[in-house]
Design an enzyme around this catalytic site. Structure first.
Site, mmCIF file in Angstrom:
data_model
loop_
_atom_site.group_PDB
_atom_site.id
_atom_site.type_symbol
_atom_site.label_atom_id
_atom_site.label_comp_id
_atom_site.label_asym_id
_atom_site.label_seq_id
_atom_site.Cartn_x
_atom_site.Cartn_y
_atom_site.Cartn_z
ATOM 1 N N GLU A 91 7.870 1.248 4.746
ATOM 2 C CA GLU A 91 7.134 0.290 5.806
ATOM 3 C C GLU A 91 7.535 -1.006 5.084
ATOM 4 O OE1 GLU A 91 2.800 0.844 6.298
ATOM 5 O OE2 GLU A 91 2.894 -0.528 7.943
ATOM 6 N N HIS A 97 0.963 -1.212 0.109
ATOM 7 C CA HIS A 97 0.154 0.314 0.145
ATOM 8 C C HIS A 97 1.046 1.261 -0.050
ATOM 9 C CE1 HIS A 97 0.408 -0.636 4.553
ATOM 10 N NE2 HIS A 97 0.659 0.573 4.430
HETATM 11 CO CO CO Z 1 1.216 1.705 6.182
#
Ligand code: CO
Length: 140
Positions: free
Chosen positions: A131, A7
């Protein structure tokens, strides 16, 4: 080492207002309910795309780490990108061995998808907050 783009994290002063953009302007049809991640100090809402997701994040509480971002970018904006990795501890050890700073002292936390995540400091990644998340099971 990195796998799929899972994402893109987008900070916003208002998830409700951002949802209107993704739904009404861009035509997204699969948008989840927003929910709180208290420990991380964020509201989260996922916009599902055919090949990925947008993770909308809005500050929750006074100590939210998103306040600083929004102070610099009041409209909001791209906050982080998230890639899947097979083994989060191995990825962490590998990054640290290469001299990268892994936030939270390298201790993985449970992210919005319910699997462990780590964040790599943007100073080590050309200004991009990265991330890494353990590949979710049963989501493909
Ligand atoms: Co995230």
């Amino acid at each position: 080492m990195i796998g799929k783009l899972n994402h893109v994290g987008v900070a916003t002063p208002s998830i409700d207002e951002s949802v209107k953009l993704y739904r009404d302007v861009l035509g997204a049809t699969k948008i989840g309910e927003k929910f709180v991640m208290e420990e991380q100090g964020v509201w989260v809402c996922f916009v599902d795309l055919p090949n990925s997701q947008i993770e909308l994040i809005e500050p929750y509480g006074e100590k939210s780490p998103i306040h600083g971002f929004l102070a610099k970018s009041p409209l909001g904006g791209q906050h982080h990108i998230c890639f899947e990795v097979e083994d989060i501890e191995k990825a962490r050890d590998d990054l640290q061995a290469k001299g990268a700073t892994v936030l939270n002292n390298g201790v993985p936390r449970i992210g919005a998808h319910g699997v462990p995540v780590i964040f790599v400091h943007p100073k080590n990644m050309g200004g991009v907050l990265v991330e890494l998340m353990a590949t979710p099971t049963g989501h493909h």
